[in-house]
Design an enzyme around this catalytic site. Sequence first.
Site, mmCIF file in Angstrom:
data_model
loop_
_atom_site.group_PDB
_atom_site.id
_atom_site.type_symbol
_atom_site.label_atom_id
_atom_site.label_comp_id
_atom_site.label_asym_id
_atom_site.label_seq_id
_atom_site.Cartn_x
_atom_site.Cartn_y
_atom_site.Cartn_z
ATOM 1 N N ASP A 11 16.968 -22.572 68.727
ATOM 2 C CA ASP A 11 18.054 -21.701 69.209
ATOM 3 C C ASP A 11 18.815 -22.324 70.371
ATOM 4 O O ASP A 11 19.368 -21.616 71.215
ATOM 5 C CB ASP A 11 17.519 -20.322 69.624
ATOM 6 C CG ASP A 11 16.661 -19.661 68.570
ATOM 7 O OD1 ASP A 11 17.114 -19.573 67.421
ATOM 8 O OD2 ASP A 11 15.528 -19.257 68.893
ATOM 9 N N LYS A 54 22.417 -25.885 68.382
ATOM 10 C CA LYS A 54 22.625 -27.071 67.545
ATOM 11 C C LYS A 54 23.828 -26.918 66.635
ATOM 12 O O LYS A 54 24.533 -27.893 66.362
ATOM 13 C CB LYS A 54 21.361 -27.347 66.708
ATOM 14 C CG LYS A 54 20.144 -27.735 67.536
ATOM 15 C CD LYS A 54 18.939 -28.039 66.670
ATOM 16 C CE LYS A 54 18.414 -26.813 65.954
ATOM 17 N NZ LYS A 54 17.898 -25.770 66.870
ATOM 18 N N GLY A 103 18.946 -19.782 61.954
ATOM 19 C CA GLY A 103 20.373 -19.582 61.768
ATOM 20 C C GLY A 103 21.156 -20.384 62.783
ATOM 21 O O GLY A 103 20.769 -20.478 63.942
ATOM 22 N N HIS A 104 22.238 -21.006 62.348
ATOM 23 C CA HIS A 104 23.134 -21.711 63.255
ATOM 24 C C HIS A 104 24.407 -20.891 63.395
ATOM 25 O O HIS A 104 25.087 -20.600 62.415
ATOM 26 C CB HIS A 104 23.462 -23.099 62.724
ATOM 27 C CG HIS A 104 22.325 -24.059 62.858
ATOM 28 N ND1 HIS A 104 22.335 -25.325 62.323
ATOM 29 C CD2 HIS A 104 21.137 -23.944 63.485
ATOM 30 C CE1 HIS A 104 21.201 -25.951 62.617
ATOM 31 N NE2 HIS A 104 20.454 -25.118 63.317
ATOM 32 N N THR A 105 24.725 -20.483 64.619
ATOM 33 C CA THR A 105 25.905 -19.660 64.888
ATOM 34 C C THR A 105 27.024 -20.536 65.426
ATOM 35 O O THR A 105 26.843 -21.272 66.397
ATOM 36 C CB THR A 105 25.569 -18.561 65.904
ATOM 37 O OG1 THR A 105 24.491 -17.766 65.400
ATOM 38 C CG2 THR A 105 26.771 -17.659 66.141
ATOM 39 N N GLN A 151 15.235 -25.374 64.104
ATOM 40 C CA GLN A 151 14.202 -25.108 65.112
ATOM 41 C C GLN A 151 14.251 -26.153 66.240
ATOM 42 O O GLN A 151 15.308 -26.674 66.534
ATOM 43 C CB GLN A 151 12.810 -25.018 64.476
ATOM 44 C CG GLN A 151 12.596 -23.787 63.616
ATOM 45 C CD GLN A 151 12.884 -24.031 62.156
ATOM 46 O OE1 GLN A 151 12.757 -25.129 61.643
ATOM 47 N NE2 GLN A 151 13.281 -22.992 61.449
ATOM 48 N N THR A 174 6.554 -23.908 63.591
ATOM 49 C CA THR A 174 7.042 -23.743 62.226
ATOM 50 C C THR A 174 6.207 -24.641 61.313
ATOM 51 O O THR A 174 5.226 -25.241 61.750
ATOM 52 C CB THR A 174 8.550 -24.054 62.141
ATOM 53 O OG1 THR A 174 9.055 -23.620 60.878
ATOM 54 C CG2 THR A 174 8.835 -25.535 62.342
ATOM 55 N N ARG A 205 15.327 -12.729 72.203
ATOM 56 C CA ARG A 205 14.617 -13.946 72.566
ATOM 57 C C ARG A 205 13.992 -13.815 73.953
ATOM 58 O O ARG A 205 14.540 -13.157 74.831
ATOM 59 C CB ARG A 205 15.571 -15.139 72.539
ATOM 60 C CG ARG A 205 16.124 -15.440 71.154
ATOM 61 C CD ARG A 205 17.152 -16.557 71.189
ATOM 62 N NE ARG A 205 17.730 -16.757 69.845
ATOM 63 C CZ ARG A 205 19.012 -16.984 69.616
ATOM 64 N NH1 ARG A 205 19.871 -17.060 70.616
ATOM 65 N NH2 ARG A 205 19.448 -17.143 68.376
ATOM 66 N N LEU A 248 25.751 -23.663 79.736
ATOM 67 C CA LEU A 248 25.782 -23.787 81.193
ATOM 68 C C LEU A 248 26.501 -22.596 81.815
ATOM 69 O O LEU A 248 26.152 -22.148 82.913
ATOM 70 C CB LEU A 248 26.471 -25.101 81.589
ATOM 71 C CG LEU A 248 26.503 -25.419 83.081
ATOM 72 C CD1 LEU A 248 25.088 -25.612 83.631
ATOM 73 C CD2 LEU A 248 27.357 -26.655 83.363
ATOM 74 N N SER A 307 28.277 -27.817 77.203
ATOM 75 C CA SER A 307 28.967 -26.680 76.592
ATOM 76 C C SER A 307 29.148 -25.579 77.627
ATOM 77 O O SER A 307 28.199 -25.195 78.313
ATOM 78 C CB SER A 307 28.171 -26.149 75.397
ATOM 79 O OG SER A 307 28.750 -24.954 74.904
#
Length: 430
Positions: A13, A16, A40-42, A225, A240, A306, A333, A414
């Site tokens: 999370d 990525k 999941g990639h958001t 992951q 995992t 989370r 950040l 980012s």
Amino acid sequence: MANVVVVGAQWGDEGKGKVVDIYTEFADDVVRYQGGNNAGHTLVVEGEKVVLHLIPSGVLHQGKRCVIGNGVVLDPEVFIREVNNLKAKGKMQDDSQLRLSESLHIIMPYHKRIDIAREAQSGAKKIGTTGRGIGPAYEDKIGRRGIRLMDLLNRDVFSRKLKENLAEKNFILEKQLGEEPFDFEQVFAEYCGYADILRKYMDDTALLLHRDIKAGKKLLFEGAQGTLLDVDHGTYPFVTSSSTCAGGACTGTGVSPRDIHQIIGISKAYVTRVGGGPFPTELHEADGERLRQVGSEFGATTGRPRRCGWFDALVLRYAVRMNGLTGVALTKLDVLDGFETIKVCIGYAYQGKVLDELPANLETFAQCTPVYEEIPGWQADISAARRFEDLPAKAQSYVKRLEELIGCPIVLVSVGPGREATIMLRNPFA
């Protein structure tokens, strides 16, 4: 020419999806090498939020080939739904843009039912699985009982393997887990229907990638992951079921280690974790909830909140060592904008000693408490920064201090969820 692996440097999370989306501009092929739809990639592109679970993030770029390698376990229903959703948004209009390894393993319905039932019976020992059948599918792969995509497309082979598997799985479901068994004809018909759709995407992707490398094309490998969830090198058993580290890019695609040139680890400016297991810097009070709310720290796949904590330099140093990281992309950040003081874990206190490396023993790790260094916060909105010099001096100092502590250059920062809210300090493809 440069081929780049992007790997999670914490417990997953880390953002990525956004980093892969940015780097895709410079790549020809984007390759997913492990995991399944448990991650999941958001991405936020031009204000639109897109969540991908199986298909590589590069699919949002025209003219890029997306490959799902042999190290992935694929749920056909989820894959087909994801393809249809992308097509409805006007994406992925060319089916040749997406290739599936003929050797990848298929998640079957009994994998999911076993996964959920086992977790329900685990009580306090729950791993925190998503219930998507990922672990049981990898168990069958390692146990040489798995059904691969190439098997699914051969009705005779699929029928034989499904009957053999159901004889065992139905026994486990009924006798051990108290669950309903599966009917062969129903499962066979359902998955033959999926096979007819999947057929057009199947390829010998290891050969395809080899030829692209020989032709001078640039490859971007995308993991799911994070390092601390690796089945061999993570906080076992709270991990995992696949190789999340950079080495998994080779075993999960058939590409030689000699063809990997840059390895970029993705890390948040703080730390999060989903599921069970030790987490030394976890915050249980107001600061943790603040990170969760400001950072929207809820699972893209499950919606679970989370666990949040301060940046852990020992975790990152471990990821640098295990993956051979050539750079770190620091995400979120901007979530730290409002903090007057920010803490960074620089060691673990354990039985009167201070550890400066991650302990391998889980019981030791669970008893560690963080040794913190306090760093002044910048208390300013940094979301508009596009150059490192645009950041407040205290934000620059925070990034530089992290770089010192982890022993690896930070190559991207980012400062917001959008593609444009990014400071690229070094392009790994250059």
